[in-house]
Scaffold this active site. Sequence first.
Site, PDB file in Angstrom:
ATOM      1  N   CYS A 236       0.853  -1.192   0.000  1.00 51.07           N
ATOM      2  CA  CYS A 236       0.000   0.000   0.000  1.00 51.07           C
ATOM      3  C   CYS A 236       0.886   1.239   0.000  1.00 51.07           C
ATOM      4  O   CYS A 236       1.491   1.587   1.023  1.00 51.07           O
ATOM      5  CB  CYS A 236      -0.942  -0.003   1.195  1.00 51.07           C
ATOM      6  SG  CYS A 236      -1.967   1.478   1.251  1.00 51.07           S
ATOM      7  N   HIS A 263      -2.005  -1.672  -3.562  1.00 51.03           N
ATOM      8  CA  HIS A 263      -2.897  -0.532  -3.346  1.00 51.03           C
ATOM      9  C   HIS A 263      -2.093   0.696  -3.752  1.00 51.03           C
ATOM     10  O   HIS A 263      -1.072   0.981  -3.130  1.00 51.03           O
ATOM     11  CB  HIS A 263      -3.210  -0.365  -1.860  1.00 51.03           C
ATOM     12  CG  HIS A 263      -4.265  -1.281  -1.342  1.00 51.03           C
ATOM     13  ND1 HIS A 263      -4.749  -1.174  -0.049  1.00 51.03           N
ATOM     14  CD2 HIS A 263      -4.949  -2.293  -1.923  1.00 51.03           C
ATOM     15  CE1 HIS A 263      -5.675  -2.104   0.135  1.00 51.03           C
ATOM     16  NE2 HIS A 263      -5.813  -2.797  -0.960  1.00 51.03           N
ATOM     17  N   ASP A 308      -6.480   3.561  -4.767  1.00 48.81           N
ATOM     18  CA  ASP A 308      -6.923   3.560  -3.373  1.00 48.81           C
ATOM     19  C   ASP A 308      -7.720   4.830  -3.133  1.00 48.81           C
ATOM     20  O   ASP A 308      -8.289   5.381  -4.073  1.00 48.81           O
ATOM     21  CB  ASP A 308      -5.698   3.387  -2.478  1.00 48.81           C
ATOM     22  CG  ASP A 308      -6.034   2.757  -1.139  1.00 48.81           C
ATOM     23  OD1 ASP A 308      -7.214   2.666  -0.803  1.00 48.81           O
ATOM     24  OD2 ASP A 308      -5.099   2.367  -0.427  1.00 48.81           O
ATOM     25  N   HIS A 309      -7.730   5.309  -1.916  1.00 49.65           N
ATOM     26  CA  HIS A 309      -8.581   6.454  -1.589  1.00 49.65           C
ATOM     27  C   HIS A 309      -8.534   7.525  -2.677  1.00 49.65           C
ATOM     28  O   HIS A 309      -7.465   7.847  -3.185  1.00 49.65           O
ATOM     29  CB  HIS A 309      -8.100   7.116  -0.292  1.00 49.65           C
ATOM     30  CG  HIS A 309      -8.042   6.160   0.848  1.00 49.65           C
ATOM     31  ND1 HIS A 309      -7.405   6.454   2.021  1.00 49.65           N
ATOM     32  CD2 HIS A 309      -8.548   4.916   0.990  1.00 49.65           C
ATOM     33  CE1 HIS A 309      -7.518   5.428   2.837  1.00 49.65           C
ATOM     34  NE2 HIS A 309      -8.194   4.479   2.247  1.00 49.65           N
ATOM     35  N   TYR A 322     -13.786   6.794  -0.746  1.00 45.21           N
ATOM     36  CA  TYR A 322     -14.269   5.754  -1.650  1.00 45.21           C
ATOM     37  C   TYR A 322     -15.389   6.209  -2.578  1.00 45.21           C
ATOM     38  O   TYR A 322     -16.333   5.483  -2.837  1.00 45.21           O
ATOM     39  CB  TYR A 322     -14.663   4.507  -0.853  1.00 45.21           C
ATOM     40  CG  TYR A 322     -13.440   3.742  -0.400  1.00 45.21           C
ATOM     41  CD1 TYR A 322     -12.761   2.905  -1.286  1.00 45.21           C
ATOM     42  CD2 TYR A 322     -12.918   3.893   0.878  1.00 45.21           C
ATOM     43  CE1 TYR A 322     -11.614   2.224  -0.899  1.00 45.21           C
ATOM     44  CE2 TYR A 322     -11.770   3.221   1.281  1.00 45.21           C
ATOM     45  CZ  TYR A 322     -11.132   2.382   0.382  1.00 45.21           C
ATOM     46  OH  TYR A 322      -9.990   1.710   0.752  1.00 45.21           O
TER      47      TYR A 322
HETATM   48  C1  DNO Z   1      -8.345   1.564   3.727  1.00 43.71           C
HETATM   49  C2  DNO Z   1      -8.043   0.162   3.451  1.00 43.71           C
HETATM   50  C3  DNO Z   1      -7.898  -0.622   4.716  1.00 43.71           C
HETATM   51  C4  DNO Z   1      -7.761  -2.093   4.430  1.00 43.71           C
HETATM   52  C5  DNO Z   1      -7.597  -2.958   5.632  1.00 43.71           C
HETATM   53  C6  DNO Z   1      -7.256  -4.348   5.230  1.00 43.71           C
HETATM   54  O1  DNO Z   1      -8.896   2.233   2.939  1.00 43.71           O
HETATM   55  O2  DNO Z   1      -6.962   0.017   2.645  1.00 43.71           O
HETATM   56  O3  DNO Z   1      -9.021  -0.400   5.509  1.00 43.71           O
HETATM   57  O4  DNO Z   1      -8.920  -2.534   3.779  1.00 43.71           O
HETATM   58  O5  DNO Z   1      -6.628  -2.474   6.473  1.00 43.71           O
HETATM   59  O6  DNO Z   1      -7.554  -5.200   6.264  1.00 43.71           O
END
Ligand code: DNO
Length: 346
Positions: A236, A263, A308-309, A322
């Site tokens: 990530c 991510h 991701d976000h 999201y």
């Molecule tokens: C946030 C996500 C996390 C992820 C968890 C995995 O946006 O990347 O909440 O889903 O940490 O368990």
Amino acid sequence: MYMTFRWFGPTDPIPLAHIRQIPGVEGVVSALYDVPVGDAWPRGRLAQLQNDIADAGLKLAVVESIPVHEDIKLGRPTRDRLIANYCESVRTMGELGVRVLCYNFMPVFDWMRTDLALPLPDGSTALAYDDAALARMDIARGTGDLPGWAATYDATELRGLLEAYRKVHAERLWDHLAYFLERVVPVAEQAGVRMAIHPDDPPWPIFGLPRIICRGRDLERLLQLVDRPANGVTFCTGSLGALPENDLPAMVRRLGPRIHFAHCRNVRVTGERQFHETPHPSALGDVNLAAVLRALRDTGFAGPMRPDHGRMIWGERGRPGYGLYDRALGATYLQGLWEGLTTETG
Ligand code: DNO
């Protein structure tokens, strides 16, 4: 790599039909959000989710997440039963052909921010974190008002958990993680499922709780706990990128084939333990996504990736981080980068 997109199931305001229209997205990242933490996932429910996604012309590619019960992280005696349930869910995933499982081992809280709508100069809003603001946050009333992602605990439950974690310092948490993985990874391996731990976000302790998956050496230590291909990581870039000492492309090269999920997003570090999220492109934040993707390409990464976000743009309202629009821009940006890296020219 192949592109995926997170979907929060039937209650997500974004319909699968809209995800289907984002260029190049093949896979969906989802979970059974309403199964109580610690219960085994009913096969029929997961199959239903998989079918709904298939009906929309997409594929359930990743389960994110099967949450790990606090008793497992705390090493309580009930953990053996809870780990057995976890293993059952992993077997179910494998039987249905879902191959990647993203999970985390953060005590009590998952990702945490101090502002869910920080205005950026372009008029959009983004998620932000500031350690000084966190210190001012009052959790005496439970998790209800927190601008992050936590299971809901009332004041008494939360106090009890925080108290229990006083005895679980970082090294003990590592022991509990090892205990968990020693039991789950062999099951995952047999089931054809790759485990992909998500780094801690933010990558430092919060509210006095330990956080252990923060830096490159933590991820390498994790791999050593059970040194099998099925024990891997979710890389990530946004979580790891909040800590300037993390050299992300170098980390990708060291973790190599044990990265099972990517991510990709960007952050701007604005001070000590202070950052906000930005649009995905490298030039707009402190994460060099081009360099990260180049490293992923060089290590032969063939797994799922997701934007991701995202920020809130174009007047969209929705689940913080999201929404549809900015994540969709992220998905096409990442595919453009990848195409540039993987297509022969000239
Ligand atoms: C946030 C996500 C996390 C992820 C968890 C995995 O946006 O990347 O909440 O889903 O940490 O368990």
